[in-house]
Design a protein around this motif. Structure first.
Motif, PDB file in Angstrom:
ATOM      1  N   GLN A 178      10.785  -6.859  38.357  1.00  0.00           N
ATOM      2  CA  GLN A 178       9.481  -7.535  38.484  1.00  0.00           C
ATOM      3  C   GLN A 178       8.307  -6.728  37.926  1.00  0.00           C
ATOM      4  O   GLN A 178       7.439  -7.269  37.271  1.00  0.00           O
ATOM      5  CB  GLN A 178       9.204  -7.970  39.938  1.00  0.00           C
ATOM      6  CG  GLN A 178      10.309  -8.771  40.582  1.00  0.00           C
ATOM      7  CD  GLN A 178      10.633 -10.080  39.881  1.00  0.00           C
ATOM      8  OE1 GLN A 178      10.051 -10.421  38.854  1.00  0.00           O
ATOM      9  NE2 GLN A 178      11.624 -10.803  40.398  1.00  0.00           N
ATOM     10  N   CYS A 215      16.683 -23.433  39.168  1.00  0.00           N
ATOM     11  CA  CYS A 215      17.696 -22.377  39.218  1.00  0.00           C
ATOM     12  C   CYS A 215      19.112 -22.919  39.442  1.00  0.00           C
ATOM     13  O   CYS A 215      19.328 -24.111  39.659  1.00  0.00           O
ATOM     14  CB  CYS A 215      17.355 -21.388  40.330  1.00  0.00           C
ATOM     15  SG  CYS A 215      17.495 -22.100  41.984  1.00  0.00           S
ATOM     16  N   PRO A 272      16.673  -7.791  39.282  1.00  0.00           N
ATOM     17  CA  PRO A 272      15.254  -8.066  39.054  1.00  0.00           C
ATOM     18  C   PRO A 272      14.363  -6.880  39.432  1.00  0.00           C
ATOM     19  O   PRO A 272      14.425  -6.385  40.559  1.00  0.00           O
ATOM     20  CB  PRO A 272      14.967  -9.259  39.968  1.00  0.00           C
ATOM     21  CG  PRO A 272      16.298  -9.911  40.169  1.00  0.00           C
ATOM     22  CD  PRO A 272      17.284  -8.772  40.200  1.00  0.00           C
ATOM     23  N   PHE A 299      14.469 -11.906  31.669  1.00  0.00           N
ATOM     24  CA  PHE A 299      13.664 -13.111  31.839  1.00  0.00           C
ATOM     25  C   PHE A 299      12.244 -12.657  32.153  1.00  0.00           C
ATOM     26  O   PHE A 299      12.014 -11.963  33.150  1.00  0.00           O
ATOM     27  CB  PHE A 299      14.211 -13.988  32.968  1.00  0.00           C
ATOM     28  CG  PHE A 299      15.579 -14.543  32.686  1.00  0.00           C
ATOM     29  CD1 PHE A 299      15.736 -15.635  31.843  1.00  0.00           C
ATOM     30  CD2 PHE A 299      16.705 -13.977  33.256  1.00  0.00           C
ATOM     31  CE1 PHE A 299      16.994 -16.147  31.575  1.00  0.00           C
ATOM     32  CE2 PHE A 299      17.966 -14.485  32.997  1.00  0.00           C
ATOM     33  CZ  PHE A 299      18.111 -15.576  32.151  1.00  0.00           C
ATOM     34  N   ASP A 344      14.501  -9.527  35.741  1.00  0.00           N
ATOM     35  CA  ASP A 344      13.340 -10.434  35.735  1.00  0.00           C
ATOM     36  C   ASP A 344      12.082  -9.578  35.771  1.00  0.00           C
ATOM     37  O   ASP A 344      12.032  -8.570  36.498  1.00  0.00           O
ATOM     38  CB  ASP A 344      13.325 -11.338  36.968  1.00  0.00           C
ATOM     39  CG  ASP A 344      14.503 -12.294  37.028  1.00  0.00           C
ATOM     40  OD1 ASP A 344      15.069 -12.604  35.968  1.00  0.00           O
ATOM     41  OD2 ASP A 344      14.846 -12.724  38.144  1.00  0.00           O
ATOM     42  N   HIS A 378      22.628  -8.579  37.351  1.00  0.00           N
ATOM     43  CA  HIS A 378      21.244  -9.015  37.146  1.00  0.00           C
ATOM     44  C   HIS A 378      20.409  -8.375  38.252  1.00  0.00           C
ATOM     45  O   HIS A 378      20.586  -8.669  39.434  1.00  0.00           O
ATOM     46  CB  HIS A 378      21.137 -10.534  37.202  1.00  0.00           C
ATOM     47  CG  HIS A 378      19.773 -11.032  36.845  1.00  0.00           C
ATOM     48  ND1 HIS A 378      19.264 -10.937  35.571  1.00  0.00           N
ATOM     49  CD2 HIS A 378      18.799 -11.605  37.603  1.00  0.00           C
ATOM     50  CE1 HIS A 378      18.041 -11.435  35.550  1.00  0.00           C
ATOM     51  NE2 HIS A 378      17.735 -11.841  36.769  1.00  0.00           N
TER      52      HIS A 378
END
Length: 455
Positions: free
Chosen positions: A273, A20, A271, A340, A311, A269
């Motif tokens: 999940q 990262c 996330p 991602f 993400d 961003h």
């Protein structure tokens, strides 16, 4: 007369960084700490006396890359003296078995132990000269270490990383970070702002503020929104980004800062999940799907120009087909600009590894990743088509991968843009207005607009 080749008086160090942005930043700290003690650096590992691998423990792929590189170094070490060090999260997480599994490793240092590296390396080199095989380890976690007094040794570029905090207190069940980077602690804002000013003086046009959960930054009366606004006001900086926030605590002041300040990029961003509440609970994400969607609505109500990325983990422990379908539906609802997407891979020492069985077959995980990637590619394509016919400002990063006749940079929303230079001179760090005439799922294609000449 035979002349022996002389070993350089100053040890040459080669650093390889995996994982990262925080690891990129940590490698810059390591360079600074070693340079203070007289070490020099080389990009050519064939010339190096010391090879350091700054590692990641989050994804299995990162693990595998490190083991492959270590395997490659076995033959090198048979033919010449070489100190091999493993730094970072993998060193911390596998501190017991890594020296046994990879005997060529001489030095192990976790993310809180970089100040000890000069001595660890010096001792390892001395022992190697004496023919003694003894590992040098420093893998204790700290409640206080923030490296606040260390100025990172940065390479030239457009963007500079600035870590505003270290560690994490979230304990998501799939994540190893709290065990490899320790508990959450925030840096003094004075040091962060000084670092931002130094970046501007060095010619960086953009800084990215880093933390495992930046929106939980707290130092005396400072919260993240206040810090973000102060950094955005640093003279010379044209863009400020941050990564990553956590959906569980996203205060309205932070949304206002992102929405209103011209230097704060309109990109978050966020996330997610998973799109299923049972899986989110097993992951210990501490929010529900509906709460996440409500946050998305608040963000977009405040500013429709904010690009959202995310993400996603596919195939978490016991995830059913129907629960995966919930994730598909969430992606279709939110329509992220990009994502991602990863297969779940069990990480040693995590809550999930202790509590749950990694029971979703690899083939099913792969199918789910493929389905999400295909869906997101279509959404990203449609999202990027929305820019066709508009003019966007792009921060130039350099040449495109395809041709030196093309420029490449990022939009405010962190989307890659490419254009024909047509003989015009643009340099990394310049801001170029582009008229977008075409797009793909990953790239905008534009024509550079004439810029007003200086008076």
């Amino acid at each position: 007369m035979h002349v022996m080749s002389q070993k350089p008086a100053v040890p040459l160090v080669h650093i390889e960084t995996f994982g990262c942005q925080m690891n990129e930043y940590d490698s810059e700290l390591v360079r600074s700490l070693l340079k203070r003690e007289g070490f020099q650096f080389t990009e050519d590992r064939e010339c190096a006396d010391v090879i350091l691998m700054n590692t990641c423990a989050i994804r299995e792929n990162a693990h595998n890359k490190v083991f492959t590189h270590l395997s490659d170094l076995r033959s090198v070490k048979k033919h010449r003296p070489l100190v091999v060090g493993v730094l970072g999260c993998m060193a911390q997480n596998l501190k017991a078995e890594l020296p046994e599994k990879e005997p060529i490793v001489d030095v192990l240092a976790g993310p809180d132990s970089y100040r000890q590296l000069p001595q660890l390396i010096t001792n390892a080199m001395t022992l190697q000269e004496q023919g003694v095989d003894q590992k040098r380890l420093a893998v204790e976690l700290s409640e206080y270490e923030t490296y606040d007094d260390i100025v990172p040794e940065r390479n030239d570029g457009v963007n500079a990383w600035i870590a505003i905090m270290r560690g994490c207190d979230n304990f998501c069940s799939f994540c190893v970070v709290p065990y490899t980077r320790g508990r959450e602690r925030s840096r003094n804002p004075k040091g962060i702002l000084e670092e931002a000013r130094l970046c501007a003086e060095q010619g960086f046009k953009q800084v990215t503020l880093l933390g495992q959960n930046v929106n939980s930054y707290s130092y005396d009366t400072w919260d993240f929104a206040r810090l973000l606004l102060e950094v955005a006001d640093v003279p010379g900086l044209e863009r400020v980004r941050f990564t990553s926030p956590h959906p569980k605590d996203f205060p309205v002041d932070l949304l206002k800062a992102v929405s209103s300040h011209p230097n704060i990029c309109k990109h978050i961003h966020l996330p997610v999940q998973s799109g299923n509440d049972r899986v989110l609970e097993m992951m210990n994400r501490t929010y529900t799907c509906s709460e996440y969607l409500s946050l998305v609505d608040r963000i977009r109500t405040m500013n429709t120009q904010i690009a959202l990325t995310t993400d996603i983990i596919a195939g978490f422990c016991s995830e059913t087909d129907e629960e995966f379908s919930d994730t598909i539906r969430l992606v279709e609802t939110v329509r992220f600009h990009s994502a991602f997407i990863f297969k779940y891979s069990e990480r040693k020492n995590t809550i999930a590894a202790r509590k749950y069985r990694d029971d979703v077959p690899e083939a099913v995980k792969s199918e789910r990743v493929t389905a999400l990637v295909d869906l997101q590619r279509k959404i990203s394509f449609d999202r990027n088509r929305e820019y066709v016919g508009s003019v966007v400002n792009v921060l130039v990063e350099g040449n495109s991968k395809r041709s030196s006749d093309q420029g490449m940079g990022k939009t405010d929303g962190n989307i890659t843009a490419v254009w024909e230079k047509n003989g015009t001179s643009v340099r990394p760090g310049d801001m170029v207005p582009l008229s977008i005439y075409d797009s793909s799922a990953s790239t905008l294609y534009g024509i550079a607009q004439p810029q007003p000449s200086s008076p």
